[in-house]
Structure formats: structure tokens, C-alpha cells
Scaffold this motif. Structure first.
Motif, PDB file in Angstrom:
ATOM      1  N   LEU A 113      13.320  24.727  43.073  1.00 43.90           N
ATOM      2  CA  LEU A 113      14.168  25.592  43.878  1.00 43.90           C
ATOM      3  C   LEU A 113      13.944  25.397  45.376  1.00 43.90           C
ATOM      4  CD1 LEU A 113      14.262  28.922  41.843  1.00 43.90           C
ATOM      5  CD2 LEU A 113      15.850  26.998  41.859  1.00 43.90           C
ATOM      6  N   PHE A 114      12.948  24.629  45.737  1.00 42.18           N
ATOM      7  CA  PHE A 114      12.793  24.143  47.106  1.00 42.18           C
ATOM      8  C   PHE A 114      13.406  22.758  47.239  1.00 42.18           C
ATOM      9  CE2 PHE A 114      10.235  21.365  49.888  1.00 42.18           C
ATOM     10  CZ  PHE A 114      10.501  21.945  51.117  1.00 42.18           C
ATOM     11  N   GLY A 115      13.228  21.933  46.224  1.00 45.01           N
ATOM     12  CA  GLY A 115      13.693  20.548  46.285  1.00 45.01           C
ATOM     13  C   GLY A 115      15.201  20.399  46.268  1.00 45.01           C
ATOM     14  N   VAL A 116      15.888  21.191  45.439  1.00 42.67           N
ATOM     15  CA  VAL A 116      17.345  21.070  45.346  1.00 42.67           C
ATOM     16  C   VAL A 116      18.029  21.424  46.674  1.00 42.67           C
ATOM     17  CG1 VAL A 116      19.400  21.960  44.196  1.00 42.67           C
ATOM     18  CG2 VAL A 116      17.383  21.381  42.841  1.00 42.67           C
ATOM     19  N   PRO A 117      17.713  22.585  47.291  1.00 44.82           N
ATOM     20  CA  PRO A 117      18.322  22.855  48.609  1.00 44.82           C
ATOM     21  C   PRO A 117      17.938  21.821  49.666  1.00 44.82           C
ATOM     22  CG  PRO A 117      17.399  24.857  47.660  1.00 44.82           C
ATOM     23  CD  PRO A 117      16.918  23.720  46.828  1.00 44.82           C
ATOM     24  N   LEU A 118      16.697  21.306  49.592  1.00 41.44           N
ATOM     25  CA  LEU A 118      16.282  20.295  50.562  1.00 41.44           C
ATOM     26  C   LEU A 118      17.132  19.038  50.407  1.00 41.44           C
ATOM     27  CD1 LEU A 118      14.382  19.163  52.719  1.00 41.44           C
ATOM     28  CD2 LEU A 118      12.814  18.492  50.878  1.00 41.44           C
ATOM     29  N   ALA A 119      17.361  18.604  49.152  1.00 44.16           N
ATOM     30  CA  ALA A 119      18.193  17.419  48.924  1.00 44.16           C
ATOM     31  C   ALA A 119      19.619  17.652  49.409  1.00 44.16           C
ATOM     32  CB  ALA A 119      18.194  17.076  47.433  1.00 44.16           C
ATOM     33  N   ALA A 120      20.154  18.861  49.165  1.00 38.79           N
ATOM     34  CA  ALA A 120      21.511  19.176  49.630  1.00 38.79           C
ATOM     35  C   ALA A 120      21.579  19.159  51.155  1.00 38.79           C
ATOM     36  CB  ALA A 120      21.943  20.532  49.082  1.00 38.79           C
ATOM     37  N   PHE A 121      20.547  19.718  51.797  1.00 38.87           N
ATOM     38  CA  PHE A 121      20.510  19.739  53.264  1.00 38.87           C
ATOM     39  C   PHE A 121      20.467  18.320  53.829  1.00 38.87           C
ATOM     40  CE2 PHE A 121      17.836  19.372  57.049  1.00 38.87           C
ATOM     41  CZ  PHE A 121      18.549  20.151  57.948  1.00 38.87           C
ATOM     42  N   LEU A 122      19.628  17.462  53.246  1.00 34.66           N
ATOM     43  CA  LEU A 122      19.519  16.082  53.727  1.00 34.66           C
ATOM     44  C   LEU A 122      20.830  15.333  53.538  1.00 34.66           C
ATOM     45  CD1 LEU A 122      15.948  15.132  52.442  1.00 34.66           C
ATOM     46  CD2 LEU A 122      16.636  15.700  54.777  1.00 34.66           C
ATOM     47  N   LEU A 123      21.518  15.583  52.415  1.00 35.17           N
ATOM     48  CA  LEU A 123      22.800  14.926  52.174  1.00 35.17           C
ATOM     49  C   LEU A 123      23.842  15.357  53.210  1.00 35.17           C
ATOM     50  CD1 LEU A 123      24.617  13.142  50.434  1.00 35.17           C
ATOM     51  CD2 LEU A 123      25.053  15.140  48.977  1.00 35.17           C
ATOM     52  N   VAL A 124      23.946  16.665  53.443  1.00 35.60           N
ATOM     53  CA  VAL A 124      24.901  17.163  54.433  1.00 35.60           C
ATOM     54  C   VAL A 124      24.556  16.635  55.830  1.00 35.60           C
ATOM     55  CG1 VAL A 124      25.748  19.245  55.584  1.00 35.60           C
ATOM     56  CG2 VAL A 124      25.468  19.220  53.100  1.00 35.60           C
ATOM     57  N   ASP A 125      23.275  16.630  56.158  1.00 38.82           N
ATOM     58  CA  ASP A 125      22.851  16.147  57.469  1.00 38.82           C
ATOM     59  C   ASP A 125      23.178  14.666  57.633  1.00 38.82           C
ATOM     60  OD1 ASP A 125      21.269  16.752  59.974  1.00 38.82           O
ATOM     61  OD2 ASP A 125      20.089  15.090  59.164  1.00 38.82           O
ATOM     62  N   TYR A 126      23.006  13.894  56.565  1.00 37.81           N
ATOM     63  CA  TYR A 126      23.323  12.460  56.618  1.00 37.81           C
ATOM     64  C   TYR A 126      24.817  12.246  56.832  1.00 37.81           C
ATOM     65  CZ  TYR A 126      24.089   7.679  55.040  1.00 37.81           C
ATOM     66  OH  TYR A 126      24.487   6.375  54.955  1.00 37.81           O
ATOM     67  N   VAL A 127      25.639  13.002  56.102  1.00 39.05           N
ATOM     68  CA  VAL A 127      27.095  12.865  56.241  1.00 39.05           C
ATOM     69  C   VAL A 127      27.531  13.237  57.660  1.00 39.05           C
ATOM     70  CG1 VAL A 127      29.319  13.779  55.461  1.00 39.05           C
ATOM     71  CG2 VAL A 127      27.541  13.239  53.790  1.00 39.05           C
ATOM     72  N   ILE A 128      26.970  14.324  58.203  1.00 34.67           N
ATOM     73  CA  ILE A 128      27.312  14.725  59.574  1.00 34.67           C
ATOM     74  C   ILE A 128      26.898  13.638  60.561  1.00 34.67           C
ATOM     75  CG2 ILE A 128      26.786  16.373  61.404  1.00 34.67           C
ATOM     76  CD1 ILE A 128      26.557  18.535  59.262  1.00 34.67           C
ATOM     77  N   GLY A 129      25.713  13.058  60.361  1.00 37.61           N
ATOM     78  CA  GLY A 129      25.249  12.005  61.258  1.00 37.61           C
ATOM     79  C   GLY A 129      26.147  10.782  61.224  1.00 37.61           C
ATOM     80  N   VAL A 130      26.584  10.371  60.024  1.00 38.70           N
ATOM     81  CA  VAL A 130      27.486   9.218  59.907  1.00 38.70           C
ATOM     82  C   VAL A 130      28.819   9.518  60.584  1.00 38.70           C
ATOM     83  CG1 VAL A 130      28.789   7.818  58.277  1.00 38.70           C
ATOM     84  CG2 VAL A 130      26.397   8.337  57.824  1.00 38.70           C
ATOM     85  N   ALA A 131      29.343  10.741  60.349  1.00 40.85           N
ATOM     86  CA  ALA A 131      30.628  11.102  60.950  1.00 40.85           C
ATOM     87  C   ALA A 131      30.548  11.111  62.474  1.00 40.85           C
ATOM     88  CB  ALA A 131      31.071  12.466  60.417  1.00 40.85           C
ATOM     89  N   ARG A 132      29.488  11.648  63.032  1.00 39.93           N
ATOM     90  CA  ARG A 132      29.335  11.674  64.485  1.00 39.93           C
ATOM     91  C   ARG A 132      29.144  10.276  65.045  1.00 39.93           C
ATOM     92  NH1 ARG A 132      25.426  16.928  65.748  1.00 39.93           N
ATOM     93  NH2 ARG A 132      26.983  18.528  65.230  1.00 39.93           N
ATOM     94  N   GLY A 133      28.412   9.451  64.288  1.00 38.96           N
ATOM     95  CA  GLY A 133      28.200   8.088  64.759  1.00 38.96           C
ATOM     96  C   GLY A 133      29.492   7.312  64.859  1.00 38.96           C
ATOM     97  N   ARG A 134      30.370   7.475  63.877  1.00 43.82           N
ATOM     98  CA  ARG A 134      31.660   6.787  63.925  1.00 43.82           C
ATOM     99  C   ARG A 134      32.540   7.331  65.051  1.00 43.82           C
ATOM    100  NH1 ARG A 134      33.333   6.356  57.479  1.00 43.82           N
ATOM    101  NH2 ARG A 134      31.708   4.826  56.919  1.00 43.82           N
TER     102      ARG A 134
END
Length: 258
Positions: free
Chosen positions: A225-246
Motif C-alpha cells: 500500500l506504499f509501493g502501489v501509490p509510489l509506482a503510480a506517482f512515478l508513472l504520472v511524473d514520468y509522463v508529465i516530464g516527457v510532455a514538458r520536454g516535448r
């Protein structure tokens, strides 16, 4: 930082009886032969069942031909065999099962001696003394009682109250700091604080990354219950980073005459 020690203690001891992380903790304790021993209540023989470091279950009701009035005689036998103080008595479901009497003193020094008694003969058929528990089982039990504010009585409860008040203060101060970070220049008044710069974690010393990242992901695996939200947060953060980079990629002007 001072609160960290107490809050980590509460987190670790609380996780021992949580649904998912508690199961992983119980499996680890079993692998280390540190489970809490329990008396065997089978009158026809049988190995005692080990129990993990969780809260005690409520005693079941009497069924079959068991005489509930035998509780007085059972308690007398338990007292004669050194089971003192406040106790929990489990009524068996049938005459092929022994009664069990367990000490429930949570104040230091705790008492958790337990005996199984055949009500028909008044004989102790099995016993498990707290002094003979594996150290891991004792440590788990001490941690649970301290977490519940029982191990050291009023002192324990005052320490927990101080931790609770300290946590409230940290939360309030954290939001205050978050509010103070908001941009306030003319035309740029924001409702929330400015987020940290992306990639700031890469500025950590190499040893911190080499040690910290595996520890965090290992903890996330053990505590789902710590790992699942952490994985979701990292995924969202990665997508935001890619979108901003483009979005920030400069577009080259078209060559003249094209």
C-alpha cells in the motif's frame, strides 16, 4: 528529525498486524523461527500452532457437550500452575479439545504464560511460558504493547500523545512552508507553492542514490500500500516530464527560399 524516530517506531510496529505488510512480516518471522508459540489444545495429541505478532483473537463460545461451568475448576488449576493476574480463557468447542488459559498483562514486565487444561481430569496438557518465547516473538509483543500505549503505562501514553501533537505541528508547518513558496511577483500570484525543480534528486551524493533507491523500492515491495501509490506517482511524473520536454523543444526556422 526528532519525531522521526518515534514515528518510524509506530510505523514499523503498526505494520506487524496490517493486512498486507503484516502478512509479509509474519512470513519473515516464521522463516526466522521467531513465531509466538501457542499451546496445543488437542487432547489426542498434536503439535502446537505458532501464531504471529498480531492482536489476540476473541475466545470462541462453548458448543457441543462442553460444560461452561467448568471454567472455575479450570481457572483454579491454572492458578495452581503459576498462571497469575488477569487471564483470557478460551472455551473449547468439544470435549476432544482442552481449555486454554493465557496471562494478558501488558504492563512491563509483561506476562504471557499460557496453559492448556483437560477439564475432565484437571491436568495441564501443555504450556508455553513467555520466558521461553523466541527473542523475535518477544520483541514483536513488546512493540505491539508499546504501540498501544500499554507497555509502560502512563509514561508510554504521554510519549504517544507528544508524538501525535508533534506530528500535527509538522503537518501544519509543512503546509505553511508550501504556501510561502508560492510565486508572489506581480501578475504571477499562485494559489499553491512552487514545486521543486525536476531532476533535483540527481544532485544527491552517489552513495545516497546507491543506498537509498534500492531501500525505497525494497520497502515498497514489502509494503504494497506504499509501493502501489509510489509506482503510480512515478508513472504520472514520468509522463508529465516527457510532455514538458516535448513542449520545450525549440522549433528550427524553415530555411530561406523554401
Amino acid at each position: 528529525m526528532w519525531l522521526t524516530v518515534g514515528l518510524l517506531f509506530l510505523s514499523l510496529t503498526g505494520l506487524t498486524w496490517s493486512e498486507y505488510a503484516g502478512g509479509n512480516f509474519g512470513a519473515a518471522v516464521d522463516a526466522l523461527d521467531g513465531s509466538r508459540p501457542a499451546v496445543s489444545t488437542a487432547l489426542t495429541g498434536g503439535a502446537p500452532a505458532a501464531s504471529g505478532g498480531h492482536h489476540d483473537a476473541a475466545a470462541g463460545g462453548a458448543t457441543g457437550s462442553v460444560d461452561p461451568a467448568a471454567v472455575d475448576a479450570v481457572l483454579k488449576v491454572a492458578r495452581a500452575n503459576g498462571v497469575d493476574g488477569t487471564v483470557s480463557i478460551t472455551v473449547p468447542g468439544d470435549t476432544a479439545t482442552a481449555w486454554s488459559v493465557t496471562e494478558t498483562r501488558a504492563l512491563w514486565p509483561i506476562e504471557r504464560d499460557s496453559v492448556a487444561i483437560d477439564a475432565a481430569t484437571g491436568q495441564v496438557t501443555d504450556r508455553a511460558d513467555f520466558a521461553d518465547w523466541p527473542f523475535m516473538a518477544k520483541l514483536t509483543q513488546w512493540g505491539i504493547y508499546a504501540h498501544m500505549g500499554q507497555l509502560f503505562g502512563l509514561v508510554n501514553q504521554l510519549l504517544l500523545a507528544a508524538l501525535a501533537l508533534g506530528l500535527i505541528c509538522v503537518i501544519v508547518w509543512g503546509y505553511r512552508m508550501w504556501w510561502q513558496r508560492r510565486p508572489t511577483r506581480a501578475g504571477r500570484r499562485a494559489m499553491a507553492g512552487a514545486p521543486p525543480a525536476r531532476g533535483a534528486w540527481q544532485q544527491l551524493p552517489p552513495w545516497g542514490i546507491a543506498v537509498g533507491v534500492p531501500l525505497v523500492f525494497g520497502f515498497a515491495w514489502v509494503v504494497p500500500l506504499f509501493g502501489v501509490p509510489l509506482a503510480a506517482f512515478l508513472l504520472v511524473d514520468y509522463v508529465i516530464g516527457v510532455a514538458r520536454g516535448r513542449r520545450d523543444i525549440p522549433v528550427s526556422p524553415a530555411p530561406a527560399g523554401s
